[in-house]
Structure formats: C-alpha cells, structure tokens
Scaffold this active site. Structure first.
Site, short mmCIF file in Angstrom:
data_model
loop_
_atom_site.label_atom_id
_atom_site.label_comp_id
_atom_site.label_asym_id
_atom_site.label_seq_id
_atom_site.Cartn_x
_atom_site.Cartn_y
_atom_site.Cartn_z
N GLY A 28 0.76 -1.24 0.00
CA GLY A 28 0.00 0.00 0.00
C GLY A 28 0.78 1.29 0.00
CE1 TYR A 75 -10.13 2.94 -7.99
CE2 TYR A 75 -8.11 2.93 -9.28
CZ TYR A 75 -9.06 2.26 -8.54
OH TYR A 75 -8.95 0.91 -8.35
CB CYS A 126 -18.76 6.11 -27.94
SG CYS A 126 -18.27 6.28 -29.66
#
Length: 421
Positions: free
Chosen positions: A239, A318, A346
């Site tokens: 992380g 995100y 699109c």
C-alpha cells in the site's frame, strides 16, 4: 526514481528511445523498465535488512509474465488473489513456498490447486472461508498453513475505493473478534495457524496509519501467543504510495517504512512479510500514445489520443492523476497551454485530464503517461472492440515485446456462433 529520461531531445526508456519502440510495435503501448523494477524491489528488500523477512510482489499491480519472471529471479515472493494469478506465479518460477494467497473470495477449486501445487500460506478473510479451506485440506490429506486477516479499523486516508482497513470495508474480520476466530481456526484439524495478516489500503502517502495498525498488530500478537497460538509471521500487506503528480510532496520512502516496521514490530521475533505492488511497478512503466487530432471546442481545446479508458482506466475510475509528457522534448521556454486530454471511446468518461497545462501539441505527436506500470495493463479491457495493447520490457539498450497486440481477427475468433443461428 525511474529510468525514463530525455536524451538528445527524445524520451528514453533506459537506453532505448521511445520513438524507436513506437515505430516497431505501434501505439498505444505500455513500456516497462527492468532497471526501475529491480531497483524498487531491492529498496524494499534492503529496507528490511536485519530482520527475517520476505518481500512478496503483489501481482495484481502488474502480472505480465516477463515482469513476474524478473521478480522471481530477484528472489521475491508472490502475493496472489486468484487462481489465475497463482498459475501465473508458478509459471514464472515462484516456488510454492514463496506464494501467499490473499483475497476475500477464494473458491474451493483455487484452494485445491494451491494445496496441490504448493503454498506458503492462505490469508483467510472470513469464517466461512476458514471452514471451506479446512474441508478441502482434509479431503487432500494435508494441513493448510494460514493467517487470519484482521481489520484494525484504521483510516488509511486514501481514496475510498482502495481503502481496506476500516470497519465498513469488506476485507478481513474485526480485530475485536480476532481471539475468538483464531480459537476456531486452531480447532480445525485441516488448518495450521502461522501468523497474522493486516492490510489497510493502497496508495498511502503517510506513515501514521501504518503506525496505528502495527501497534494493534503487536498487541494482538501478544494476546494470541498468550492464548497458545504459535504466531511466527506478520503479513503487513502493501500500500505504500508513489508520487503520481511530480509537483506534490513525495510519499514516504521504503527505508522509512522499514524503520517503522522494525520500531513497532521488531521486538516480536516474527518473520515479516510485505506485499508491495504499486511502488515496485508503478513508476517502472509508461503508457505511450499518439495524438490523432487536436480539436478546438467551446472555450477549450481537446487532444484526442489513440489510447483510451479501456487501456488505462484509473483516471475514469478514480479520477486519478498521471503526469503526461511529450516524447519529443519541447524547446526551452515554450509556453504551455491548457488541454482536455481524451480518448476515442464513446463515453464522456473517456477523459484522462481536464485543462492540463502541456506544451503545444499537434496531430501525430507522441505523449507518455508516467507512473503507468501498476494497475494499467492489468485493468485494461477490450471495450469498443479495441484490442489489448502491447507491452514492452526494456533492459539497457534492448527492448522485447512481452505481450502482442491481438488482431481484429483474433478478437472475433474468440466468439462462437451457436448452430441454431
């Protein structure tokens, strides 16, 4: 640090000009640096020097077989979250005793495959999963080494979609129930408790949440040992963040993370496992695209690329930032101007950046998205029937195509038409 620098006015991957790669494989494509991948793995390994440890590369960040083979040869372990990742890890040369199986939804088939092929441990996330693994292990006449993932209810201060350590997240069991759950695990004959697992989220840019979580893990270790459990491993997850936006303050370094681990947990005489992915692979990769058109709109200009959200979904998913730079270095003193950088899919969501200040751009120019080595190619799709794009690995002055671009015929051939049509 990475190994993507301008040389003679051209952005290079190590000693290879990206214009040369583009000419050979076409655009868009991903490009990874062997030197950067190697350096980032070693930074973690060296940060934990003096402790019994294993750096398990989190394959979900980038699971290209060439990248995995490099990690295995460097001595890394592997953190996998699916049967497919487990199969990739074995194929890349990771020994079973260096593979950690994480994830909230392991199936019995995946458990059976890992117990048969070799596994370091399963990081269990729930009591139903614990019961299932016990049944599978007993059916095979073996015992599964396990940790239990505890949720410490720590706010990682990261994006809500990549936070994993708060009470409302789907991961792990509440730390308040850990002693009860460990007692159940110890009573199951097909399981052998070897440690504790914790992972609070991704893209962390502050060490304080880690410190909070590690304090709780240390307290739990002492409590579980007092209950008679042989806690010998602490799996601390991954992380640690990377600097997506170069102008921002840099996240903590692996050496600072390692120092915190030693301070908080070093006295427990446990083997430390960590599972970095993004920090190893993120800045080791670029996405290179070509400008199709520059379009003038109402009050703004659009740079339309041949790369799209199906190739790099992070900005659409995100709102993630990636630095975007020209492959041909602009002349000194050229004034930047704002552009919306978009793809050809699109969807209005197919937008990489809005009003991003860039040097003047024209059709045919090449641009590179930095920090695209993690959660780029692995999250790609073939939306709009756009083939997955090539991946290239560079070492020194050489580059190799490590995933080819499928043809339209390849895409169509994967579908079958039933006889009754």
């Amino acid at each position: 640090m990475d190994h993507f620098l301008y040389r003679d006015g051209i952005l290079h991957a190590e000693d290879v000009p990206l214009t040369e790669v583009a000419a050979a494989v076409g655009t868009p494509f991903y490009c990874y640096s062997t030197a950067t991948l190697t350096r980032h793995f070693r930074l973690f390994d060296e940060a934990l020097a003096g402790t019994d440890h294993l750096v398990c590369y989190a394959m979900k960040a980038n699971s290209n077989q060439a990248v995995l083979t490099l990690m295995a040869r460097l001595g890394a372990g592997a953190d996998v979250v699916s049967g497919g990742e487990y199969a990739r890890a074995l194929a890349a040369g990771f020994p079973g005793d260096k593979i950690v199986f994480s994830g909230v939804g392991k199936t019995r088939a995946e458990m059976r495959a890992a117990l048969t092929g070799g596994i370091r441990q399963f990081n269990l996330e729930s009591e139903p999963e614990m019961e299932a693994l016990n049944e599978v292990a007993l059916s095979l006449g073996t015992v599964a080494p396990v940790t239990v993932r505890v949720n410490p209810d720590v706010d990682a201060r990261t994006h809500e979609k990549i936070a994993t350590g708060k009470s409302e997240n789907k991961f792990g069991i509440p730390i308040s129930r850990a002693r009860e759950v460990y007692a159940r695990a110890a009573a199951l004959p097909g399981l052998r408790v070897v440690g504790i697992d914790v992972h609070i989220g991704s893209q962390l840019t502050d060490l304080e949440p880690y410190g909070q979580a590690f304090d709780k893990v240390a307290e739990l270790t002492r409590a579980l040992r007092a209950d008679g459990h042989d806690i010998r491993r602490l799996d601390l997850g991954g992380g640690l963040g990377i600097p997506y936006e170069r102008s921002n303050t840099a996240p903590p370094l692996p050496v600072e993370y390692g120092a915190l681990v030693k301070e908080k947990l070093g006295h427990l005489s446990c083997e430390i496992e960590i599972e970095p992915g993004r920090l190893i692979a993120g800045n080791a990769g670029l996405l290179v695209a070509q400008v199709i058109y520059v379009k003038s709109g109402e009050g703004r200009d659009f740079v339309i690329l041949d790369a799209a959200m199906n190739d790099l979904v992070r900005p659409a998913m995100y709102g993630a930032w990636h630095d975007i730079v020209p492959v041909v270095e602009p002349a000194p003193g050229v004034a930047p101007r704002p552009y919306d950088v978009v793809g050809p899919v699109c969807e209005s969501g197919d937008t990489f950046a809005k009003q991003r200040n860039l040097p003047p751009i024209a059709a045919g120019d090449l641009v590179a998205f930095r920090s695209a080595g993690a959660y780029g190619a692995v999250m790609a799709s073939e939306y709009n029937s756009r083939p997955l794009i090539p991946e290239v690995l560079v070492k020194d002055g050489n580059f190799g195509l490590v995933r080819q671009r499928p043809s339209y015929e390849d895409l169509i051939a994967r579908d079958t038409i039933p006889e009754w049509l």
